[in-house]
Motif scaffolding. Sequence first.
Motif, short mmCIF file in Angstrom:
data_model
loop_
_atom_site.label_atom_id
_atom_site.label_comp_id
_atom_site.label_asym_id
_atom_site.label_seq_id
_atom_site.Cartn_x
_atom_site.Cartn_y
_atom_site.Cartn_z
N MET A 289 0.84 -1.21 0.00
CA MET A 289 0.00 0.00 0.00
C MET A 289 0.87 1.26 0.00
SD MET A 289 -3.08 -1.11 2.61
CE MET A 289 -3.79 0.53 2.60
N GLY A 290 1.94 1.23 0.80
CA GLY A 290 2.85 2.38 0.83
C GLY A 290 3.52 2.61 -0.51
N LEU A 291 3.97 1.52 -1.15
CA LEU A 291 4.61 1.64 -2.46
C LEU A 291 3.63 2.10 -3.53
CD1 LEU A 291 6.95 -1.48 -2.45
CD2 LEU A 291 7.67 0.91 -2.52
N LEU A 292 2.40 1.62 -3.47
CA LEU A 292 1.38 2.09 -4.42
C LEU A 292 1.15 3.58 -4.26
CD1 LEU A 292 -1.20 -0.85 -4.25
CD2 LEU A 292 0.10 -0.13 -6.26
N PHE A 293 1.11 4.04 -3.01
CA PHE A 293 0.93 5.47 -2.75
C PHE A 293 2.11 6.28 -3.30
CE2 PHE A 293 1.54 9.21 -0.01
CZ PHE A 293 0.31 9.82 -0.16
N LEU A 294 3.34 5.78 -3.08
CA LEU A 294 4.53 6.47 -3.59
C LEU A 294 4.53 6.51 -5.11
CD1 LEU A 294 7.41 5.18 -1.28
CD2 LEU A 294 6.58 7.52 -1.47
N ASN A 295 4.19 5.40 -5.73
CA ASN A 295 4.15 5.35 -7.19
C ASN A 295 3.11 6.31 -7.75
OD1 ASN A 295 5.79 3.06 -8.80
ND2 ASN A 295 5.43 2.35 -6.72
N ALA A 296 1.95 6.36 -7.10
CA ALA A 296 0.90 7.28 -7.55
C ALA A 296 1.36 8.73 -7.41
CB ALA A 296 -0.38 7.05 -6.74
N GLY A 297 2.07 9.04 -6.30
CA GLY A 297 2.56 10.40 -6.11
C GLY A 297 3.59 10.79 -7.15
N VAL A 298 4.52 9.88 -7.46
CA VAL A 298 5.54 10.17 -8.47
C VAL A 298 4.92 10.27 -9.85
CG1 VAL A 298 7.63 9.28 -9.57
CG2 VAL A 298 7.39 9.16 -7.10
N LEU A 299 3.91 9.45 -10.11
CA LEU A 299 3.19 9.55 -11.40
C LEU A 299 2.58 10.93 -11.56
CD1 LEU A 299 0.94 6.90 -13.05
CD2 LEU A 299 0.09 9.22 -12.79
N VAL A 300 1.91 11.42 -10.52
CA VAL A 300 1.30 12.76 -10.58
C VAL A 300 2.37 13.83 -10.77
CG1 VAL A 300 -0.01 14.48 -9.28
CG2 VAL A 300 -0.75 12.09 -9.28
N LEU A 301 3.51 13.69 -10.09
CA LEU A 301 4.60 14.65 -10.25
C LEU A 301 5.11 14.66 -11.69
CD1 LEU A 301 6.81 14.29 -7.04
CD2 LEU A 301 5.58 16.33 -7.81
N ASN A 302 5.26 13.49 -12.28
CA ASN A 302 5.72 13.41 -13.67
C ASN A 302 4.75 14.10 -14.62
OD1 ASN A 302 8.18 11.56 -14.64
ND2 ASN A 302 7.45 10.79 -12.67
N VAL A 303 3.46 13.95 -14.35
CA VAL A 303 2.46 14.59 -15.20
C VAL A 303 2.42 16.09 -14.97
CG1 VAL A 303 -0.01 14.69 -15.76
CG2 VAL A 303 1.09 12.49 -15.35
N MET A 304 2.65 16.52 -13.73
CA MET A 304 2.60 17.95 -13.39
C MET A 304 3.75 18.73 -14.00
SD MET A 304 1.76 17.93 -9.31
CE MET A 304 2.64 19.51 -9.18
N LEU A 305 4.97 18.19 -13.89
CA LEU A 305 6.17 18.98 -14.17
C LEU A 305 6.62 18.81 -15.61
CD1 LEU A 305 8.12 18.21 -10.87
CD2 LEU A 305 6.67 20.19 -11.39
N GLY A 306 7.09 19.90 -16.18
CA GLY A 306 7.57 19.91 -17.55
C GLY A 306 7.80 21.34 -17.99
N GLU A 307 7.95 21.53 -19.30
CA GLU A 307 8.12 22.90 -19.79
C GLU A 307 6.94 23.76 -19.41
OE1 GLU A 307 8.94 23.07 -23.93
OE2 GLU A 307 10.71 21.78 -23.82
N ARG A 308 5.79 23.15 -19.37
CA ARG A 308 4.58 23.84 -18.93
C ARG A 308 4.01 23.10 -17.74
NH1 ARG A 308 -1.24 24.04 -22.04
NH2 ARG A 308 -2.20 25.71 -20.81
N SER A 309 4.13 23.68 -16.53
CA SER A 309 3.65 23.02 -15.32
C SER A 309 2.13 23.05 -15.27
CB SER A 309 4.22 23.70 -14.08
OG SER A 309 5.63 23.56 -14.04
N ILE A 310 1.59 21.98 -14.70
CA ILE A 310 0.14 21.85 -14.56
C ILE A 310 -0.18 21.76 -13.08
CG2 ILE A 310 -1.88 20.43 -15.11
CD1 ILE A 310 -0.37 19.42 -17.56
N PRO A 311 -1.13 22.55 -12.56
CA PRO A 311 -1.49 22.48 -11.14
C PRO A 311 -1.89 21.07 -10.74
CG PRO A 311 -2.51 24.39 -12.18
CD PRO A 311 -1.92 23.57 -13.28
N PRO A 312 -1.51 20.65 -9.53
CA PRO A 312 -1.81 19.26 -9.11
C PRO A 312 -3.29 18.93 -9.11
CG PRO A 312 -0.99 20.59 -7.27
CD PRO A 312 -0.74 21.37 -8.51
#
Length: 335
Positions: free
Chosen positions: A15-38
């Motif tokens: 459960m902890g690893l699933l939560f971490l993976n989900a958080g990193v996934l959201v960070l990957n989607v958020m961050l880039g040349e154009r940031s997207i609000p969480p």
Amino acid sequence: MIPAHIRKRALLILMGLLFLNAGVLVLNVMLGERSIPPMEVLRSLIGAGDPEYHFTIFQLRLPRVLTGFLVGCGLALAGAVLQVITRNPLASPGIIGLNSGAAAAVVAVMVLVPAFPMRLMPWIAFSGALLAASVIYGLSWRKGEAASISRMLLIGIGISAMAGALITYLLTLGKIFRVSQASIWMAGSLYGRTWDHFWPLLPWVLILFLLLLWKAGVLDSFLLDVQSTAGLGVRVEPMKMLFILISVGLAGAAVSMAGTIGFVGLMAPHMARSIIGSRSLVRLPVAALIGGLIVMLADLAGRQWFAPYEIPAGLITALVGAPYMIYLLLGRRAI
């Protein structure tokens, strides 16, 4: 039968690893040349987001990060299996030569057959990795004796070097555009990954993962010596071949979609064993989630640390994995 306290601990860790993976996934989607609000990312993922962000999220960033997650899972599972059946903590798809065999096959197709369909690329990588595994296993036999673990590892290193030389030769033959693409892919880059990369990879990782869970008890028997394993009623050589084929499929499919991302198959199984122990039924899911997390973090670091330039995820994992391998070599368990 897994004791209740281990099952409870495994559930909490998963459960902890699933939560971490989900958080990193959201960070990957958020961050880039154009940031997207969480919150916009979360709303888009449940189908209620701003249409302005829809294309960036669903066509550019989400398939890339999900492909990276599957690549990490595949490499981690392949490494976990190889470390058990060889009873060597340094065994991994990269070190034993599977990654190199798969990479040589894929580079040959990329350079010589530019219009080859991406959905069939895992089969090409599987063929290359299978050829490498067959040569390694065949040459490891001596006078009718079963394949020696030490010989397998040493021959695997030699096959890896030969495949690297073949790749270099192939890169001298192709047109500059195809060679550039192949070189970027060889570095282990997730750049430009789309749903066309994710969907062909998903069944390979999912089906072979479920097969490993089904055979987890048999896999655990390889932690014993050969005589004890056979004494449990396990057909040692046929089952060893099955697990090698599973490793070949996982490593080949992962390499076909992201290139040679090294050391994930070495690091993730070790981390999983230190967290949850050596029982395959719980260790394999933990290793898969750690592998996915490593690749997603490496891709995120490669995009953010040197922005606006992008460093392939494979270089980031090498920067971390090489010192980790040295640590294992110096440790008692690896000697």
